[in-house]
Design an enzyme around this catalytic site. Structure first.
Site, PDB file in Angstrom:
ATOM      1  N   SER A 179       0.998  -1.073  -0.267  1.00 52.79           N
ATOM      2  CA  SER A 179       0.207  -0.029   0.200  1.00 52.79           C
ATOM      3  C   SER A 179       0.836   1.257  -0.375  1.00 52.79           C
ATOM      4  CB  SER A 179      -1.025   0.462   1.239  1.00 52.79           C
ATOM      5  OG  SER A 179      -2.031   0.939   1.042  1.00 52.79           O
ATOM      6  N   ASP A 197     -10.085  -3.537  -4.652  1.00 54.76           N
ATOM      7  CA  ASP A 197      -8.534  -3.493  -4.691  1.00 54.76           C
ATOM      8  C   ASP A 197      -9.330  -1.613  -4.819  1.00 54.76           C
ATOM      9  OD1 ASP A 197      -6.995  -1.610  -3.622  1.00 54.76           O
ATOM     10  OD2 ASP A 197      -5.346  -2.838  -3.511  1.00 54.76           O
ATOM     11  N   HIS A 232      -8.112  -5.713  -0.501  1.00 49.74           N
ATOM     12  CA  HIS A 232      -6.834  -4.652   0.011  1.00 49.74           C
ATOM     13  C   HIS A 232      -6.666  -5.158   0.952  1.00 49.74           C
ATOM     14  CE1 HIS A 232      -4.483  -1.162  -0.197  1.00 49.74           C
ATOM     15  NE2 HIS A 232      -4.149  -1.194   1.185  1.00 49.74           N
TER      16      HIS A 232
END
Ligand SMILES: *[C@@H]1O[C@H](CO)[C@@H](O)[C@H](O)[C@H]1NC(C)=O
Length: 414
Positions: free
Chosen positions: A194, A353, A383
């Site tokens: 991320s 995501d 995610h």
């Protein structure tokens, strides 16, 4: 910050579990999502933390701000405890050129072990090397590599470029001093998830471009788990399709991005970000804008007739303030003019995501620049699925599987 530990953690966690069970059927987790129940627990947990944090300043006469409460709860959700004398992995704290790091050294490792630099996610603003301990421990143990997890400073107290510079400094230190830590300097890779994936690839880019570092050994490859690669367009197909689902929703992303920009007050203008008014028409029609076009997606991800909003609009004042950063490749690596010198990329992406298209756009540019790029795509995952929790009941099997597959790549390439 420091995570509260031991039984306090479990009591509070128990309370939270009860609290957010109320949220369990929160909107929009798609039918096809895998490990649905777990995904709902994770998503609800983060939503609950967010919700709990809102009244904090008012309840405490502005002694405690929302951010601290959000940090405290998320940190606790991923609360970890690894004993000093763990049988499998030696865990120690160190400082690399002024930057705190946590080192996970498998006891079975050789004297000249390969290593992975790991940069944790959390939107540049929350979580820590501690809250990622279950993940970094698992990687070290399972893949039998040393993992060096960087505890960089967090935004908005320390906005861009502070987190990036911390990660760069610690990585450079490791490349220079590897032997001191029983690591082979020619076998070091970098990884992150991320926002951590954004930082990892920014560091890899900097090391490959800047003459200052030409004497250093090269990083072997980059492992990018659903990285943030651009902040020009929050209306990519994946951002719109998954705007309100899962553990990362669009409004949360805005707050993270404005933190990293160093302008948390811009969250009041999230309506502008929502319609892509935070960039000017000139930027949208520039080469930078071309990197986020829907047509750049692989065939199977393109949706006929899909159009991003705001193509000829823009708030000039807002744009003037933030565009220099939005096009800075160390802030948004998809904007880099030249990616040809960066190390090979192993990308882990999830279908469910908002950042899916960020990854796909970046993979396209990497391949066009001649960079060897592999994608491990998880069709039913969401995610954050690679962030493991200390309690295995709360860990996605998909995440563990992803690390197993990564293990094969690491064995061949590190
Ligand atoms: C976006 O910018 C345009 C001007 O380019 C303006 O007309 C429009 O109202 C703005 N939208 C929002 C939501 O502020």
């Amino acid at each position: 910050m420091g995570a509260p530990s031991g039984w306090v953690g479990y009591i509070v966690l128990g309370g939270l579990l009860v609290g957010f069970s109320w949220f369990l059927y929160c909107p929009g987790v798609p039918e096809w999502a895998g490990e649905r129940f777990l995904l709902q627990i994770h998503s609800s947990g983060i939503r609950f933390a967010n919700l709990m944090s809102l009244p904090a300043p008012y309840l405490t006469g502005f002694m405690i701000n929302e951010r601290d409460v959000f940090r405290w709860i998320t940190e606790m959700f991923y609360f970890n405890y690894i004993p000093d004398n763990d049988v499998w992995v030696r865990v120690s704290d160190a400082t690399f050129d002024g930057v705190p790091v946590k080192i996970f050294h498998p006891r079975a490792a050789q004297n000249d072990s390969p290593a992975i630099v790991f940069i944790h996610g959390g939107g540049w603003s929350v979580l820590s090397a501690d809250s990622y301990s279950a993940t970094t421990y698992y990687i070290a143990w399972k893949l039998n590599v040393v993992v060096v997890s960087i505890d960089y400073r967090l935004a908005p107290e320390h906005p861009y470029p502070a987190p990036f510079e911390d990660c760069l400094k610690a990585t450079v230190h490791l490349l220079r001093k590897a032997v001191k830590y029983d690591i082979d300097p020619s076998r070091i890779a970098i990884a992150g998830d991320s926002a951590g994936g954004n930082l990892a690839t920014a560091v890899a880019l900097k090391l490959s471009k800047d003459e200052t570092y030409s004497d250093l050994p090269h990083l072997k490859f980059q492992v990018l788990m659903y990285p943030v690669t651009q902040m020009l367009d929050f209306n990519t197909y994946s951002y719109t399709e998954f705007a309100h689902t899962g553990s990362l929703w669009r409004e949360l992303m805005f707050s993270m991005v404005v933190n990293y920009l160093g302008f948390p007050e811009l969250l009041d203008h999230s309506d502008q970000f929502e319609v892509t008014n935070h960039t000017s028409p000139r930027l949208k029609n520039s080469v930078f804008g071309s990197y986020v076009k829907h047509e750049n997606l692989p065939e199977e991800f393109r949706v006929k007739g899909f159009k991003t909003v705001g193509e000829n609009m823009g708030n000039e004042n807002l744009a003037a303030k933030i565009e220099p950063m939005l096009t800075d490749p160390y802030f948004a690596p998809l904007m880099a003019p030249d990616l040809s010198k960066v190390p090979p990329v192993y990308m882990i992406l999830a279908q469910n995501d908002p950042l899916r298209d960020d990854g796909l756009f970046y993979a396209k540019r990497l391949r066009e620049a001649g960079v060897k790029t592999e994608i491990d795509f998880h069709k039913t995952m969401a995610h954050g699925f690679c962030l493991l929790t200390p309690a295995s009941l709360l860990t996605f099997q998909g995440g563990k599987d992803a690390y197993d597959t990564l293990g094969g790549y690491v064995q061949k390439n590190l």
